[in-house]
Design a protein around this motif. Structure first.
Motif, PDB file in Angstrom:
ATOM      1  N   LEU A  59       0.836  -1.194   0.000  1.00 10.53           N
ATOM      2  CA  LEU A  59       0.000   0.000   0.000  1.00 10.53           C
ATOM      3  C   LEU A  59       0.877   1.252   0.000  1.00 10.53           C
ATOM      4  CD1 LEU A  59      -2.404  -1.062   2.872  1.00 10.53           C
ATOM      5  CD2 LEU A  59      -2.807  -1.310   0.426  1.00 10.53           C
ATOM      6  N   VAL A  60       0.531   2.207  -0.834  1.00 13.15           N
ATOM      7  CA  VAL A  60       1.174   3.524  -0.794  1.00 13.15           C
ATOM      8  C   VAL A  60       0.131   4.460  -0.201  1.00 13.15           C
ATOM      9  CG1 VAL A  60       2.225   5.381  -2.125  1.00 13.15           C
ATOM     10  CG2 VAL A  60       2.591   3.006  -2.804  1.00 13.15           C
ATOM     11  N   GLU A  77      -2.672   0.549  -4.356  1.00 10.15           N
ATOM     12  CA  GLU A  77      -2.434  -0.789  -3.809  1.00 10.15           C
ATOM     13  C   GLU A  77      -1.854  -1.661  -4.922  1.00 10.15           C
ATOM     14  OE1 GLU A  77      -5.127  -4.433  -2.014  1.00 10.15           O
ATOM     15  OE2 GLU A  77      -5.752  -2.374  -1.632  1.00 10.15           O
ATOM     16  N   TYR A  78      -0.850  -2.476  -4.562  1.00 14.71           N
ATOM     17  CA  TYR A  78      -0.165  -3.313  -5.537  1.00 14.71           C
ATOM     18  C   TYR A  78      -0.112  -4.745  -5.032  1.00 14.71           C
ATOM     19  CZ  TYR A  78       1.161   1.160  -7.401  1.00 14.71           C
ATOM     20  OH  TYR A  78       1.101   2.422  -7.909  1.00 14.71           O
ATOM     21  N   PRO A  86      16.094  -3.017  -5.811  1.00 11.86           N
ATOM     22  CA  PRO A  86      16.981  -2.731  -4.694  1.00 11.86           C
ATOM     23  C   PRO A  86      17.341  -1.244  -4.613  1.00 11.86           C
ATOM     24  CG  PRO A  86      18.295  -3.592  -6.484  1.00 11.86           C
ATOM     25  CD  PRO A  86      16.847  -3.582  -6.955  1.00 11.86           C
ATOM     26  N   PRO A  87      17.362  -0.718  -3.402  1.00 10.67           N
ATOM     27  CA  PRO A  87      17.719   0.689  -3.219  1.00 10.67           C
ATOM     28  C   PRO A  87      19.229   0.901  -3.234  1.00 10.67           C
ATOM     29  CG  PRO A  87      17.171  -0.279  -1.119  1.00 10.67           C
ATOM     30  CD  PRO A  87      16.941  -1.340  -2.156  1.00 10.67           C
ATOM     31  N   SER A  88      19.628   2.121  -3.543  1.00 11.83           N
ATOM     32  CA  SER A  88      21.049   2.471  -3.523  1.00 11.83           C
ATOM     33  C   SER A  88      21.182   3.985  -3.392  1.00 11.83           C
ATOM     34  CB  SER A  88      21.738   2.002  -4.803  1.00 11.83           C
ATOM     35  OG  SER A  88      21.172   2.658  -5.918  1.00 11.83           O
ATOM     36  N   GLU A  95      10.708   3.924  -8.769  1.00 12.21           N
ATOM     37  CA  GLU A  95       9.721   4.166  -9.819  1.00 12.21           C
ATOM     38  C   GLU A  95       8.739   3.015  -9.953  1.00 12.21           C
ATOM     39  OE1 GLU A  95      10.250   6.647 -12.674  1.00 12.21           O
ATOM     40  OE2 GLU A  95      12.049   7.574 -11.889  1.00 12.21           O
ATOM     41  N   THR A  96       8.774   2.051  -9.046  1.00 15.44           N
ATOM     42  CA  THR A  96       7.942   0.857  -9.176  1.00 15.44           C
ATOM     43  C   THR A  96       6.582   0.964  -8.496  1.00 15.44           C
ATOM     44  OG1 THR A  96       8.965  -0.123  -7.217  1.00 15.44           O
ATOM     45  CG2 THR A  96       9.943  -0.670  -9.344  1.00 15.44           C
ATOM     46  N   LEU A  97       6.335   2.030  -7.749  1.00 13.63           N
ATOM     47  CA  LEU A  97       5.102   2.133  -6.963  1.00 13.63           C
ATOM     48  C   LEU A  97       4.142   3.201  -7.480  1.00 13.63           C
ATOM     49  CD1 LEU A  97       6.661   1.667  -3.420  1.00 13.63           C
ATOM     50  CD2 LEU A  97       5.384  -0.013  -4.775  1.00 13.63           C
ATOM     51  N   GLY A  98       4.077   3.365  -8.782  1.00 12.87           N
ATOM     52  CA  GLY A  98       3.077   4.222  -9.387  1.00 12.87           C
ATOM     53  C   GLY A  98       3.444   5.679  -9.536  1.00 12.87           C
ATOM     54  N   GLU A  99       4.196   6.224  -8.610  1.00 14.21           N
ATOM     55  CA  GLU A  99       4.673   7.597  -8.706  1.00 14.21           C
ATOM     56  C   GLU A  99       6.138   7.597  -8.312  1.00 14.21           C
ATOM     57  OE1 GLU A  99       2.842  10.337  -5.886  1.00 14.21           O
ATOM     58  OE2 GLU A  99       2.500   8.705  -4.506  1.00 14.21           O
ATOM     59  N   ARG A 100       6.847   8.606  -8.734  1.00 12.27           N
ATOM     60  CA  ARG A 100       8.262   8.688  -8.389  1.00 12.27           C
ATOM     61  C   ARG A 100       8.379   8.998  -6.901  1.00 12.27           C
ATOM     62  NH1 ARG A 100      11.040  12.466 -12.136  1.00 12.27           N
ATOM     63  NH2 ARG A 100      10.916  10.651 -13.471  1.00 12.27           N
ATOM     64  N   LEU A 101       9.046   8.116  -6.179  1.00 14.83           N
ATOM     65  CA  LEU A 101       9.248   8.292  -4.745  1.00 14.83           C
ATOM     66  C   LEU A 101      10.737   8.318  -4.446  1.00 14.83           C
ATOM     67  CD1 LEU A 101       6.622   5.766  -3.332  1.00 14.83           C
ATOM     68  CD2 LEU A 101       6.395   8.241  -3.517  1.00 14.83           C
ATOM     69  N   TYR A 102      11.124   9.153  -3.522  1.00 11.15           N
ATOM     70  CA  TYR A 102      12.510   9.224  -3.074  1.00 11.15           C
ATOM     71  C   TYR A 102      12.578   8.650  -1.665  1.00 11.15           C
ATOM     72  CZ  TYR A 102      13.122  12.276  -7.072  1.00 11.15           C
ATOM     73  OH  TYR A 102      13.155  12.790  -8.350  1.00 11.15           O
ATOM     74  N   VAL A 103      13.423   7.638  -1.494  1.00  8.56           N
ATOM     75  CA  VAL A 103      13.550   6.935  -0.219  1.00  8.56           C
ATOM     76  C   VAL A 103      14.947   7.186   0.332  1.00  8.56           C
ATOM     77  CG1 VAL A 103      13.425   4.693   0.936  1.00  8.56           C
ATOM     78  CG2 VAL A 103      11.932   5.173  -1.020  1.00  8.56           C
TER      79      VAL A 103
END
Length: 122
Positions: A59-60, A77-78, A86-88, A95-103
């Motif tokens: 869930l986002v 929801e996915y 993988p993060p780096s 970019e995999t959760l529907g909108e561009r997110l910065y983690v």
């Protein structure tokens, strides 16, 4: 209480009965380097998100305008078989959760834990 504990407690209302929470982490929709120029960008744009991962779904959710630990309504929801990482880097662009997110790097272990956790097939 640490931020992970707050996220888990605040996301409990989104879970179905018997659905275990496997991971939760914060993200933002605004490029963090642009956000440094003005906090108003984050406040006006409603830029914080919380990603909640269970054994059945991802869930986002919306978060507070000034606090990342609040878990609001579900934006998307996915299926659980979606691989998030993988993060780096210091600020990973997802970019995999529907909108561009910065983690941020402090949540990279949560992304890795979510990807490694067992799930019910979808």
């Amino acid at each position: 209480m640490a931020i992970r504990g707050k996220l888990h407690a605040n996301a409990a209302h989104l879970l179905h009965p018997g659905e275990p929470l496997q991971a939760a982490f914060c993200a933002q929709t605004t490029n963090p380097f642009l956000a440094l120029l003005s906090i108003w960008i984050i406040i006006v744009k409603d830029a914080y998100r919380v990603v909640v991962v269970t054994d059945r779904r991802i869930l986002v959710c919306r978060s507070g305008r000034l606090s990342m630990s609040k878990v609001g309504g579900v934006i998307s929801e996915y299926p659980r078989n979606l691989r998030i990482g993988p993060p780096s880097g210091v600020w990973w662009r997802c970019e995999t959760l529907g909108e561009r997110l910065y983690v941020h790097k402090r949540f990279h272990r949560d992304v890795n834990a979510a990807d490694a956790a067992p799930h019910i097939g979808n």
